[in-house]
Design a protein around this motif. Structure first.
Motif, PDB file in Angstrom:
ATOM      1  N   UNK A 169       0.916  -1.187   0.401  1.00  0.00           N
ATOM      2  CA  UNK A 169       0.171  -0.226  -0.083  1.00  0.00           C
ATOM      3  C   UNK A 169       1.020   0.898   0.290  1.00  0.00           C
ATOM      4  N   UNK A 170       0.199   2.071  -0.481  1.00  0.00           N
ATOM      5  CA  UNK A 170       0.880   3.661  -0.577  1.00  0.00           C
ATOM      6  C   UNK A 170       1.129   3.755   0.685  1.00  0.00           C
ATOM      7  N   UNK A 171       0.739   3.959   1.237  1.00  0.00           N
ATOM      8  CA  UNK A 171       0.565   4.305   2.784  1.00  0.00           C
ATOM      9  C   UNK A 171      -0.181   3.222   3.809  1.00  0.00           C
ATOM     10  N   UNK A 172      -0.346   3.413   4.778  1.00  0.00           N
ATOM     11  CA  UNK A 172      -1.002   2.510   5.845  1.00  0.00           C
ATOM     12  C   UNK A 172      -2.111   2.741   5.508  1.00  0.00           C
ATOM     13  N   UNK A 173      -2.933   1.263   5.047  1.00  0.00           N
ATOM     14  CA  UNK A 173      -4.347   0.580   4.773  1.00  0.00           C
ATOM     15  C   UNK A 173      -4.635   0.650   6.081  1.00  0.00           C
ATOM     16  N   UNK A 174      -6.493   1.222   5.554  1.00  0.00           N
ATOM     17  CA  UNK A 174      -7.091   1.372   6.106  1.00  0.00           C
ATOM     18  C   UNK A 174      -8.042   0.177   6.904  1.00  0.00           C
ATOM     19  N   UNK A 175      -8.036  -0.207   7.740  1.00  0.00           N
ATOM     20  CA  UNK A 175      -9.013  -1.521   8.167  1.00  0.00           C
ATOM     21  C   UNK A 175      -9.761  -1.630   8.934  1.00  0.00           C
ATOM     22  N   UNK A 176     -11.240  -2.382   8.477  1.00  0.00           N
ATOM     23  CA  UNK A 176     -11.962  -2.685   9.350  1.00  0.00           C
ATOM     24  C   UNK A 176     -12.848  -3.882   8.736  1.00  0.00           C
ATOM     25  N   UNK A 177     -13.253  -4.203  10.086  1.00  0.00           N
ATOM     26  CA  UNK A 177     -13.805  -6.063   9.603  1.00  0.00           C
ATOM     27  C   UNK A 177     -15.459  -6.168  10.610  1.00  0.00           C
ATOM     28  N   UNK A 178     -16.361  -7.072   9.832  1.00  0.00           N
ATOM     29  CA  UNK A 178     -17.490  -6.913  10.700  1.00  0.00           C
ATOM     30  C   UNK A 178     -17.847  -8.035  12.224  1.00  0.00           C
ATOM     31  N   UNK A 179     -18.583  -7.375  12.412  1.00  0.00           N
ATOM     32  CA  UNK A 179     -19.036  -7.347  13.963  1.00  0.00           C
ATOM     33  C   UNK A 179     -19.206  -9.159  14.242  1.00  0.00           C
ATOM     34  N   UNK A 180     -20.324  -9.466  13.404  1.00  0.00           N
ATOM     35  CA  UNK A 180     -20.296 -11.130  13.149  1.00  0.00           C
ATOM     36  C   UNK A 180     -20.302 -11.988  11.766  1.00  0.00           C
ATOM     37  N   UNK A 181     -18.937 -11.137  12.033  1.00  0.00           N
ATOM     38  CA  UNK A 181     -19.178 -12.131  10.265  1.00  0.00           C
ATOM     39  C   UNK A 181     -17.382 -12.624  10.829  1.00  0.00           C
ATOM     40  N   UNK A 182     -16.338 -13.250  11.262  1.00  0.00           N
ATOM     41  CA  UNK A 182     -14.821 -12.899  11.665  1.00  0.00           C
ATOM     42  C   UNK A 182     -14.485 -13.912  10.283  1.00  0.00           C
ATOM     43  N   UNK A 188      -8.749  -0.056   3.242  1.00  0.00           N
ATOM     44  CA  UNK A 188      -8.168   0.623   1.942  1.00  0.00           C
ATOM     45  C   UNK A 188      -7.031   1.468   1.535  1.00  0.00           C
ATOM     46  N   UNK A 189      -6.665   1.772   0.312  1.00  0.00           N
ATOM     47  CA  UNK A 189      -5.876   2.890   0.837  1.00  0.00           C
ATOM     48  C   UNK A 189      -6.144   4.496   0.189  1.00  0.00           C
ATOM     49  N   UNK A 190      -5.582   4.942   1.158  1.00  0.00           N
ATOM     50  CA  UNK A 190      -5.694   5.991   1.321  1.00  0.00           C
ATOM     51  C   UNK A 190      -4.828   7.087   0.962  1.00  0.00           C
ATOM     52  N   UNK A 221     -11.923   9.152  -5.237  1.00  0.00           N
ATOM     53  CA  UNK A 221     -10.609   9.309  -5.009  1.00  0.00           C
ATOM     54  C   UNK A 221     -10.213   9.887  -3.704  1.00  0.00           C
ATOM     55  N   UNK A 222      -9.419   9.673  -3.314  1.00  0.00           N
ATOM     56  CA  UNK A 222      -9.021  10.036  -2.123  1.00  0.00           C
ATOM     57  C   UNK A 222      -9.713   9.908  -0.042  1.00  0.00           C
ATOM     58  N   UNK A 223     -10.025   8.549  -0.241  1.00  0.00           N
ATOM     59  CA  UNK A 223     -10.128   7.107   0.206  1.00  0.00           C
ATOM     60  C   UNK A 223     -10.103   8.231   1.440  1.00  0.00           C
ATOM     61  N   UNK A 224     -11.153   8.269   2.909  1.00  0.00           N
ATOM     62  CA  UNK A 224     -10.652   9.080   3.960  1.00  0.00           C
ATOM     63  C   UNK A 224     -11.440   7.285   5.182  1.00  0.00           C
ATOM     64  N   UNK A 225     -12.253   6.789   4.595  1.00  0.00           N
ATOM     65  CA  UNK A 225     -12.588   6.358   5.908  1.00  0.00           C
ATOM     66  C   UNK A 225     -13.212   4.966   4.661  1.00  0.00           C
ATOM     67  N   UNK A 226     -13.647   3.936   6.211  1.00  0.00           N
ATOM     68  CA  UNK A 226     -14.798   2.722   5.249  1.00  0.00           C
ATOM     69  C   UNK A 226     -15.002   2.576   6.275  1.00  0.00           C
ATOM     70  N   UNK A 227     -16.168   1.167   6.457  1.00  0.00           N
ATOM     71  CA  UNK A 227     -16.763   0.445   7.164  1.00  0.00           C
ATOM     72  C   UNK A 227     -17.249  -0.865   6.748  1.00  0.00           C
ATOM     73  N   UNK A 233     -21.547  -7.975   4.255  1.00  0.00           N
ATOM     74  CA  UNK A 233     -21.986  -8.349   3.081  1.00  0.00           C
ATOM     75  C   UNK A 233     -22.349  -7.005   2.638  1.00  0.00           C
ATOM     76  N   UNK A 234     -22.222  -6.090   3.599  1.00  0.00           N
ATOM     77  CA  UNK A 234     -22.358  -4.166   2.462  1.00  0.00           C
ATOM     78  C   UNK A 234     -21.089  -3.952   3.441  1.00  0.00           C
ATOM     79  N   UNK A 235     -20.313  -2.982   1.790  1.00  0.00           N
ATOM     80  CA  UNK A 235     -19.074  -1.847   2.542  1.00  0.00           C
ATOM     81  C   UNK A 235     -19.353  -0.508   2.542  1.00  0.00           C
ATOM     82  N   UNK A 236     -18.475   0.230   2.964  1.00  0.00           N
ATOM     83  CA  UNK A 236     -19.349   1.648   2.804  1.00  0.00           C
ATOM     84  C   UNK A 236     -17.867   2.825   2.369  1.00  0.00           C
ATOM     85  N   UNK A 237     -18.057   3.645   1.728  1.00  0.00           N
ATOM     86  CA  UNK A 237     -16.592   4.234   2.131  1.00  0.00           C
ATOM     87  C   UNK A 237     -16.760   6.015   1.777  1.00  0.00           C
ATOM     88  N   UNK A 238     -16.300   6.688   2.384  1.00  0.00           N
ATOM     89  CA  UNK A 238     -16.960   8.082   2.312  1.00  0.00           C
ATOM     90  C   UNK A 238     -14.916   8.324   1.670  1.00  0.00           C
TER      91      UNK A 238
END
Length: 346
Positions: A169-182, A188-190, A221-227, A233-238
């Motif tokens: 990754x160009x910088x540290x990757x943004x990570x997120x996981x699902x509370x009910x799915x291990x 994400x690449x910021x 462009x320019x990803x700032x946050x993910x969830x 089953x669904x991902x969200x991007x800002x």
């Protein structure tokens, strides 16, 4: 390596103030928010354990401030070298704090440090996620030096592995996981345009396998946050553009399944613990900063913070009744503030 650390109490009275809530006619009016000045100038992250809220000060800070559920400052985890991302265990009893070369663990009740995990070659861990026994961290201090590390908490002592992703990754990757799915992890690449995310499956031994990435320019462009929603089953991007939070099926990151307008420069997205509410934020001045939606796109509330929302600095209370937002004064005052936003029922 195990280290125990005390904490310093820093009691302060709650400073409550009304915020201007620019709620559209079709949205329900929310109760009055409150705002508390924090003893910090910069912001890293915010999480809510229910009765306590934790706010980190970022790379230039040495503190994580602790508040009550209503925003009153009740303590400080001090003497930490540059605390950035924060993460709670599933039972909310352990707080993980990303430091420049380690991840510290604190008991959320006693505020005592219970462990510290050296990240070795995974320097500058700046994003955390948890899937069962595996604590994941996105790391990277410079261009194209970023990757994903893993700490196996199920082993004694815990086992560290770095460079577990196939991609750098160009910088540290943004990570997120699902509370009910291990079994899934999202990275994400910021900082690049167009933006990109990588969906992974997690094997039985904690191995990562790349499942897919997004279609070209689908995220903007320019990803700032993910969830991720609780089921994964669904991902969200800002991202800086487009001017809306976007939802995508985890199984096909090509076309948005829903969009949530936030105005210019979206920089935060957070899904409630039960998946019924999506909070989106933006850092545009003089416009509402925080919005709350149902998954189908219905707007429930919007809030003007008065200052600029810090990137990624949104957190839901476990019962979804409150949304926490941390802002900073961009005019030069250098004051961070915690906003407690009561959210109406859908």
């Amino acid at each position: 390596m195990q280290i125990r650390r005390g904490f310093t109490l820093a009691f302060a009275a709650l400073t409550a103030g009304l915020l201007v809530g620019a709620v559209p006619g079709h949205a329900q009016a929310a109760a009055a928010p409150t705002v508390t000045p924090l003893p910090m100038k910069t912001v890293g992250d915010v999480v809510s354990a229910g009765d306590r809220v934790f706010v980190s000060g970022g790379r230039s800070s040495t503190d994580v401030v602790v508040t009550s559920a209503t925003g009153a400052v009740v303590g400080t985890l001090s003497g930490l070298p540059g605390p950035t991302d924060l993460l709670l265990s599933a039972d909310r009893r352990t707080l993980y704090v990303a430091l420049p070369n380690a991840i510290a663990a604190f008991d959320t009740g006693s505020l005592i440090e219970s462990a510290r995990y050296d990240t070795g070659a995974g320097e500058c861990p700046s994003s955390l996620a948890l899937t069962g026994r595996y604590l994941w961290f996105g790391y990277g201090c410079d261009q194209w030096g970023g990757n994903i590390g893993q700490i196996d908490l199920g082993r004694q002592p815990a086992r560290l592995t770095t460079h577990v992703a196939e991609q750098d990754f160009h910088d540290f990757p943004l990570l997120t996981a699902a509370g009910q799915n291990r079994s899934v992890l999202l990275a994400g690449q910021p900082g690049l345009s167009p933006a990109s995310v990588y969906a992974y499956s997690i094997g039985t031994a904690g191995t990562l396998t790349t499942l897919r990435t997004n279609a070209w320019s689908a995220l903007g462009s320019n990803l700032r946050d993910i969830a991720l929603d609780p089921t994964g089953t669904t991902l969200y991007t800002a991202a800086g553009a487009p001017y809306e939070v976007q939802a995508f099926p985890f199984a096909d990151i090509s076309t948005p399944s829903a969009t949530y307008p936030t105005g210019a420069y979206p920089n935060a997205v957070e899904v409630s613990r039960d998946g019924t509410r999506i909070a989106g934020g933006a850092d545009a001045s003089y416009d509402p900063d925080v919005f709350v939606f149902t998954p189908d796109g219905t707007e429930l509330a919007r809030f003007e913070l008065g200052d600029e929302l810090s990137p990624g600095a949104l957190a839901w209370s476990p019962n979804s009744a409150r949304l926490y937002a941390v802002a900073y004064d961009w005019t030069g005052v250098n004051q961070a503030t915690l906003h407690v936003l009561p959210v109406p029922a859908a």
